[in-house]
Design an enzyme around this catalytic site. Structure first.
Site, PDB file in Angstrom:
ATOM      1  N   TYR A  98       0.826  -1.205   0.000  1.00 41.15           N
ATOM      2  CA  TYR A  98       0.000   0.000   0.000  1.00 41.15           C
ATOM      3  C   TYR A  98       0.859   1.253   0.000  1.00 41.15           C
ATOM      4  CZ  TYR A  98      -4.376  -2.541   0.580  1.00 41.15           C
ATOM      5  OH  TYR A  98      -5.465  -3.343   0.373  1.00 41.15           O
ATOM      6  N   GLU A 140      -7.932  -7.329   5.546  1.00 44.50           N
ATOM      7  CA  GLU A 140      -7.109  -8.364   4.915  1.00 44.50           C
ATOM      8  C   GLU A 140      -6.284  -9.119   5.947  1.00 44.50           C
ATOM      9  OE1 GLU A 140      -5.018  -6.115   1.918  1.00 44.50           O
ATOM     10  OE2 GLU A 140      -6.946  -5.422   1.114  1.00 44.50           O
ATOM     11  N   TYR A 188     -14.337 -18.294  -3.884  1.00 33.98           N
ATOM     12  CA  TYR A 188     -13.437 -18.570  -4.995  1.00 33.98           C
ATOM     13  C   TYR A 188     -12.033 -18.822  -4.470  1.00 33.98           C
ATOM     14  CZ  TYR A 188     -12.590 -13.580  -4.148  1.00 33.98           C
ATOM     15  OH  TYR A 188     -12.333 -12.368  -3.550  1.00 33.98           O
ATOM     16  N   ARG A 203      -5.371 -15.837 -11.598  1.00 39.11           N
ATOM     17  CA  ARG A 203      -6.774 -15.586 -11.906  1.00 39.11           C
ATOM     18  C   ARG A 203      -7.606 -16.222 -10.795  1.00 39.11           C
ATOM     19  NH1 ARG A 203      -9.130 -11.608 -14.381  1.00 39.11           N
ATOM     20  NH2 ARG A 203      -9.997 -11.947 -16.437  1.00 39.11           N
ATOM     21  N   GLY A 274     -21.290 -17.271 -14.881  1.00 42.87           N
ATOM     22  CA  GLY A 274     -21.752 -16.911 -13.541  1.00 42.87           C
ATOM     23  C   GLY A 274     -22.505 -18.025 -12.852  1.00 42.87           C
ATOM     24  N   THR A 276     -21.246 -20.756 -11.940  1.00 39.01           N
ATOM     25  CA  THR A 276     -20.369 -21.561 -11.085  1.00 39.01           C
ATOM     26  C   THR A 276     -20.635 -21.386  -9.589  1.00 39.01           C
ATOM     27  OG1 THR A 276     -18.624 -19.902 -11.448  1.00 39.01           O
ATOM     28  CG2 THR A 276     -18.543 -21.910 -12.771  1.00 39.01           C
ATOM     29  N   GLY A 386     -13.318 -10.949 -12.152  1.00 33.99           N
ATOM     30  CA  GLY A 386     -12.303  -9.996 -12.570  1.00 33.99           C
ATOM     31  C   GLY A 386     -12.457  -8.691 -11.814  1.00 33.99           C
TER      32      GLY A 386
END
Length: 398
Positions: A98, A140, A188, A203, A274, A276, A386
């Protein structure tokens, strides 16, 4: 909370900064990668850089965050921050990066806006940046701690299934034979691969199977882009990865997860790939005995391009309160509908919670239709594959 002095300065300069954000982010990435080329290899997706979508997403998030600080000074935009934080954590973004971003972003702002960037203007936007950055760093850090830190783990492909001409499912197990952390349906993983030119690219792919103790399952669409490079990672997976090969995966992340009791009506709407996360959600609902109505909505070009269609129907068929509605632009068989998804005539139960995944025009249209049908905006959740361009319009409207 933005200080009173900075708030006044940001309000006065937001139109000018917002109008220039496209140019600012372009200069920012050029300077960043010139100074730190390793970041383009290890962290940023080259396809998103070439297409400009990453610049749009960054500009949109900055504009949206600044606008929220001015319009709601006592609140943080937690939904936006958590969505970004999940993506950053899955990629392995560090707190130190950052500071690197700050250096090159503010150099770009000064370069583009010139003398308009007075010390007062610089200080105000510096405050905006660090309010956003520190909030993301905190989220995070918590996400990484929950998963034992960020690591890339090797997973062996144990099965590959051709779903359609352009979608393949990969089932994987840990190459080290160790235990598999559970995940939430809708999440994901990041997949990191070494490309033939030696570059490493990352990805993110939704987990398309039910949460389980042994395997991960991803279903990958080969990306073909008009006027832009084809997807490098998806192309590599389709062309080169077979049973027995090893991929590097992150732990599961993502905030598009089912958050509803067994008596909450649900609507799962998807288009194209979409499907998935929706398939994983349906598998979870079928496995846990969800009692309330579940409305399944999907749109695709044709039945032949509808990936995971058999799973889509099978899991929905195990739910006693499920209703399935498929739309196809071509070759719609009996029992389905022709054209684009339109919720007119589709029952939407009071108190429905909706989950959307697909192209942005599809999700915006469905969201509008749901709100018109009485679904509360807070009960409509979405996932963008994405860079998140849902907010990109913010940069154009300030």
């Amino acid at each position: 909370m933005l200080s009173e002095l900075s708030a006044a300065t940001v309000r006065a300069t937001l139109p000018a900064v917002g109008a220039a954000l496209g140019t600012i982010t372009e200069r920012f990435y050029a300077g960043l990668f010139a100074a730190h080329p390793e970041l383009l290899d290890d962290l940023f997706n080259r396809g998103n850089q070439a297409s400009g979508t990453q610049r749009q997403a960054l500009a949109g998030s900055i504009a949206a965050f600044a606008t929220h600080l001015l319009d709601h000074p006592e609140q943080r935009p937690d939904a936006m921050l958590h969505r970004i934080a999940h993506k950053h954590a899955s990629l392995g973004v560090t707190p130190e990066q950052y500071g690197i971003v700050h250096e090159h972003l503010f150099a770009a702002i000064a370069e583009v806006l010139g003398d308009a960037v007075t010390p007062e203007v610089a200080a105000a936007w510096d405050e905006v940046y660090w309010l956003m950055a520190n909030a993301l760093i905190a989220v995070e850090r918590r996400l990484r701690e929950e998963r034992g830190g960020h690591t890339w783990r090797s997973w062996e492909v144990v099965e590959r299934v051709a779903e359609t001409d352009d979608v393949a499912t990969f089932r994987l197990r840990p190459a080290d034979g160790g235990p598999v952390r559970d995940f939430l349906a809708g999440q994901y993983v990041s997949v990191r691969v070494a490309l033939p030119d030696g570059a490493r690219q990352i990805r993110q792919y939704s987990l398309s199977g039910a949460p389980g103790p042994e395997l991960r399952q991803i279903s990958v669409k080969r990306v073909h882009e008009d006027g832009a490079p084809d997807g490098e990672v998806s192309g590599h997976l389709h062309a080169r990865v077979r049973v027995g090969d090893v991929l590097e995966l992150s732990e599961p992340y993502g905030d598009l997860v089912l958050d509803a009791g067994p008596d909450t009506p649900l609507l799962l709407a998807s288009a194209g790939i979409g499907v998935t996360p929706m398939t994983a959600m349906l598998a979870h609902l079928a496995g846990t005995g969800h009692r309330a109505p579940v409305t399944v909505v999907h749109g695709d070009r044709s039945p032949a391009t509808h990936a995971l269609r058999a799973d889509h129907e099978a899991y929905a068929g195990k739910l006693p309160g499920a209703a399935v509605h498929f739309w196809y632009e071509q070759d719609a068989p009996a029992g389905t509908r022709s054209g684009l998804v339109d919720l007119t005539g589709v029952p939407v139960a009071p108190g429905t919670r909706a989950y959307l995944c697909g192209p942005l025009p599809f999700m915006r249209a469905i969201r509008t239709q749901l709100i018109d049908r009485g679904v509360a905006p807070a009960d409509i959740h979405y996932e963008v594959f994405g860079p998140d361009l849902w907010l990109a319009g913010q940069a154009e409207s300030v």
